[in-house]
Design an enzyme around this catalytic site. Sequence first.
Site, short mmCIF file in Angstrom:
data_model
loop_
_atom_site.label_atom_id
_atom_site.label_comp_id
_atom_site.label_asym_id
_atom_site.label_seq_id
_atom_site.Cartn_x
_atom_site.Cartn_y
_atom_site.Cartn_z
CG MET A 19 -9.47 4.32 0.99
SD MET A 19 -9.69 3.85 -0.58
CE MET A 19 -10.90 2.60 -0.78
CD GLN A 72 -7.95 4.03 10.27
OE1 GLN A 72 -8.25 5.14 9.52
NE2 GLN A 72 -6.83 3.39 9.61
CB CYS A 102 -3.28 9.52 8.20
SG CYS A 102 -3.70 11.01 7.35
CE LYS A 141 -4.48 1.22 5.98
NZ LYS A 141 -4.19 2.84 5.56
CG HIS A 171 0.80 1.88 2.72
ND1 HIS A 171 -0.02 3.27 2.62
CD2 HIS A 171 0.93 1.69 1.42
CE1 HIS A 171 0.18 3.79 1.13
NE2 HIS A 171 0.69 2.81 0.76
N GLY A 228 -7.42 -0.79 -1.23
CA GLY A 228 -7.86 0.65 -1.07
C GLY A 228 -8.43 0.90 -2.55
NE ARG A 229 -3.80 4.13 -4.01
CZ ARG A 229 -2.49 4.26 -4.25
NH1 ARG A 229 -1.98 5.38 -4.77
NH2 ARG A 229 -1.69 3.42 -3.89
C1 LIG Z 1 -8.89 8.64 -1.02
C2 LIG Z 1 -8.12 7.97 0.15
C3 LIG Z 1 -8.46 8.18 1.61
C4 LIG Z 1 -7.75 7.45 2.49
N1 LIG Z 1 -8.03 7.67 3.70
C5 LIG Z 1 -7.44 6.87 4.73
C6 LIG Z 1 -8.20 6.70 6.06
O1 LIG Z 1 -9.08 7.46 6.29
N2 LIG Z 1 -7.51 6.00 6.95
C7 LIG Z 1 -6.25 5.17 6.42
O2 LIG Z 1 -5.43 4.48 7.40
N3 LIG Z 1 -5.68 5.29 5.24
C8 LIG Z 1 -6.27 5.78 4.32
N4 LIG Z 1 -5.88 6.13 3.06
C9 LIG Z 1 -5.05 5.06 2.66
C10 LIG Z 1 -5.38 3.47 2.16
O3 LIG Z 1 -6.37 3.15 3.28
C11 LIG Z 1 -4.43 2.57 1.97
O4 LIG Z 1 -3.44 2.43 2.83
C12 LIG Z 1 -3.47 3.27 0.62
O5 LIG Z 1 -4.60 3.90 -0.54
C13 LIG Z 1 -2.81 2.29 -0.04
O6 LIG Z 1 -3.61 0.85 -0.51
P1 LIG Z 1 -4.11 0.71 -2.10
O7 LIG Z 1 -2.76 1.12 -3.04
O8 LIG Z 1 -4.77 -0.27 -2.09
O9 LIG Z 1 -4.93 2.19 -2.22
C14 LIG Z 1 -6.69 6.58 2.13
C15 LIG Z 1 -6.33 6.66 0.64
C16 LIG Z 1 -6.98 7.11 -0.20
C17 LIG Z 1 -6.61 6.98 -1.62
#
Ligand SMILES: Cc1cc2nc3c(=O)[nH]c(=O)nc-3n(C[C@H](O)[C@H](O)[C@H](O)COP(=O)(O)O)c2cc1C
Length: 330
Positions: A19, A72, A102, A141, A171, A228-229
Site C-alpha cells: 500500500m 513490489q 494498480c 499481484k 484482488h 490491505g485497508r
Molecule cells: C492507500 C492504498 C495504497 C495502495 N497501494 C498499492 C500498491 O502500492 N500496490 C498494490 O499492488 N496495491 C496497492 N493498493 C491496493 C491494495 O494492495 C489492495 O489490493 C486493495 O486495497 C484491496 O484490498 P483490501 O480490501 O484488503 O484493502 C493500495 C490500496 C490502498 C488503500
Amino acid sequence: MVKIGDIELPDFPLLLAPMEDVSDPPFRALCKEQGADVVYTEFVSSEGLIRNAAKSVMKLDIYEKERPVGIQIFGANMESMLQTIDIVEKSNPDIIDINFGCPVKKVVSKGAGAGILKDICLMEQLTAEMVKRTNLPVTVKTRLGWDHDSIKIVEVAERLQDVGCKAISIHGRTRAQMYKGEADWKPIAEVKNNPRMHIPVFGNGDVDTPEKAMLMRDSYGLDGAMIGRASIGNPWFFKQVKHFFETGEHLPPISLAERVEAARRHLQMAIDWKGEVLGVFETRRHYTNYFKGIPHFKEYRMKMVTSDDSKDVFAAFDEVLDKFSDYQFQ
Ligand SMILES: Cc1cc2nc3c(=O)[nH]c(=O)nc-3n(C[C@H](O)[C@H](O)[C@H](O)COP(=O)(O)O)c2cc1C
C-alpha cells in the site's frame, strides 16, 4: 503448508498488502509482530529506480525482522523492468512482486499496473523474462481483468504460473471497478480450482473481519488472504484473525495503551530509519488511524501532526494516554 518458492509459510498465511504511503518499514514491522506472515513494500517505480530517484530508492529499505518481505515493482517496459530486478536484488528481499493491478490513471496510461491486463501476452513475457533474470521467487499481484467483459483470470493465472511465477495474489475487482462495489472472490476460487494450478493463490479485497478471512479460507478454498485497508491503523488485525481461527472467538478490543505504544514505536522506528525530520513528517498520516473513534480528538491530533519536534509528538501521546484512559474502543 503453503510455499512461495522455497519460502515455507503456515497454512492459510496472512499477507500484508502493498500500500502506497502505508506499507513503509515501520508499519510492516508492526504488522509482522502482530502476525503477518509475509509483508510487501508499497509499489516502486521501475523508471524511478533506474533514474536513481531518491524517493524510489528509499522504498527498497527493508528490516531483517520483517522477513519474509517482498519488494513490489511496477512498469511496462521490458528493459527497465529487467534493470530494476538487478537494482532490487541488491536490497536482498525474499520475493520480488510485480504489480499488474494498480488502477490509477497515471500508471495505467503507461501500460503499467492494471494497464497490462489489456495485453496479456506482454504480461506473460514480462513475467517470464523477470523470472529468468533472478533466482528470487517472482510473484504477481493483479485484478480479475480490465473490465467485466474481459475477465480471463483463470487463463492469465495459468499462463503466469507456466512461465515461473511462484504465487499470485488476486484482488477481486476489475480495473474498471477501481475500489467500487464488493470484491468478488468467485473468480479467484475458479483460479484455485483449476486442476492445473499448483502455485499458491491468495485472495484479496474486502477482508475486514476475521469471519471474512475464514470464509475466504473455508468457503472459497483459497491459499491465504492478502490484507490491505483493514490493517491501516490496526496492525493487530493479523493477530485478531489468527486468534479467531484458533479459538472461534474475538480478541478483546485493542486498548488505548496498546495503540499509544504502537504509535510511539512507529514514530521511533521511522526516526531511526529516516532521521528526525522525515520520520516526524511521514509518520503523521498514521496517527488518525491508530486513534480512530476517540471523540473530540482534534486538539490532540493537531499537536501530533503540526509539531516538527518528536519530543512534542511523544508528549502528545502521553497526554492522550492520560486524557482518554477511560475510553473503550470497539
Ligand atoms: C492507500 C492504498 C495504497 C495502495 N497501494 C498499492 C500498491 O502500492 N500496490 C498494490 O499492488 N496495491 C496497492 N493498493 C491496493 C491494495 O494492495 C489492495 O489490493 C486493495 O486495497 C484491496 O484490498 P483490501 O480490501 O484488503 O484493502 C493500495 C490500496 C490502498 C488503500
